[in-house]
Enzyme design. Structure first.
Site, mmCIF file in Angstrom:
data_model
loop_
_atom_site.group_PDB
_atom_site.id
_atom_site.type_symbol
_atom_site.label_atom_id
_atom_site.label_comp_id
_atom_site.label_asym_id
_atom_site.label_seq_id
_atom_site.Cartn_x
_atom_site.Cartn_y
_atom_site.Cartn_z
ATOM 1 N N ARG A 175 0.862 -1.158 -0.201
ATOM 2 C CA ARG A 175 0.098 -0.124 -0.013
ATOM 3 C C ARG A 175 0.769 1.255 -0.074
ATOM 4 N NH1 ARG A 175 -4.712 0.185 4.074
ATOM 5 N NH2 ARG A 175 -5.427 1.823 3.110
ATOM 6 N N CYS A 229 -1.274 5.941 8.987
ATOM 7 C CA CYS A 229 -1.609 4.845 8.567
ATOM 8 C C CYS A 229 -2.867 5.081 7.620
ATOM 9 C CB CYS A 229 -2.105 3.823 9.703
ATOM 10 S SG CYS A 229 -3.358 4.477 10.633
#
Length: 275
Positions: A175, A229
């Site tokens: 990611r 995050c």
């Protein structure tokens, strides 16, 4: 702050169960609403009350706020007060091994000025030695609670842009590199951020890694430190780990879910930039 200030072991908790407010905050990203509460009702630690991450530990607003922005003080105080928390006793939060919900709860409650620790290893560490469990919903009297938000450092998007120290992206490497993005509108990372995956911050048994390992992960990063995050939940585990080493790490609550919903924000892909 040191490891014993942020964590409590199952043995330590067993000796003080009657003297703490114990909160079960089981939650998993993407699971159906109410699934964590269902697991709580099936079996939980004696005296634990269920703390709902989605309704108490966050609020829901515009996409540019992110998926889990911080709650307002009144919502947090009411939600905790309904669980009988009045701030007069230490609080212990727990989830399941490998989850991030307890670290998010720890962060929000510390940010709000409350005395809280995380059960190291969660419910799995508690049950491994056949300690007692109970079922159903705990019945408690509601309490009045006053909170004072702002007790832990945060950064916003403008701070994250060109951050002067080390901005840590806690998401999975794929990611971070922009190879996949299952949740948010754009793949990639904040320019200048380095990838410090949260998966490294769990030992094989679900506990926080030992101090030497934490120093390997965090000790060489250039201060000041900040973490993000996907939506400000799993990055709290990095903040917790830093606190165990007496390192201050600011949290970007909006995280990638806020950044990627703002078309004016630049996006980087690929590996970490050289230091």
């Amino acid at each position: 702050m040191a490891r014993g200030d942020v964590l409590i072991t199952p043995d330590e908790l067993d000796g003080v169960l009657a003297d703490v407010d114990l909160l079960d905050v089981r939650w998993r990203l993407g699971e159906p609403s109410g699934a964590g509460r269902d697991r709580y009702r099936e079996a939980h630690l004696p005296g634990a009350r269920f703390l709902d991450l989605e309704t108490v530990l966050t609020r829901h607003g515009e996409p540019t706020d992110g998926r889990h922005p911080l709650p307002d003080a009144d919502t947090l105080a009411r939600g905790l007060g309904a669980l009988g928390v009045d701030g007069s006793r230490p609080i212990v939060v727990y989830d399941e091994a490998g989850s991030f919900a307890a670290s998010r709860a720890w962060w929000v409650l510390r940010w709000a000025g409350l005395d809280v620790r995380v059960l190291d290893g969660g419910i799995d560490a508690w049950t491994v030695h056949n300690r007692p469990m109970t079922t159903g919903d705990a019945i408690v009297e509601s309490a009045e609670l006053h909170v004072t938000p702002g007790q832990l450092p945060t950064i916003e998007a403008d701070d994250a842009a060109g951050f002067s120290g080390t901005l840590m992206d806690a998401r999975a490497p794929e990611r971070y590199r922009g190879e996949t993005e299952p949740m948010d509108p754009v793949a990639g990372h904040i320019p200048g951020a380095v990838n410090v995956p949260v998966s490294d911050f769990f030992a094989a048994d679900g506990r926080l890694p030992e101090q030497d390992r934490l120093r390997e992960l965090l000790g060489d990063q250039t201060a000041p430190l900040a973490a993000y995050c996907g939506s400000g939940v799993s990055a709290a585990q990095l903040v917790l780990a830093g606190a165990a080493l007496d390192l201050e790490i600011a949290l970007y609550p909006g995280s990638w879910s806020a950044w990627s919903n703002d078309p004016s924000r630049p996006v980087a892909t690929g590996e970490s930039e050289p230091a």
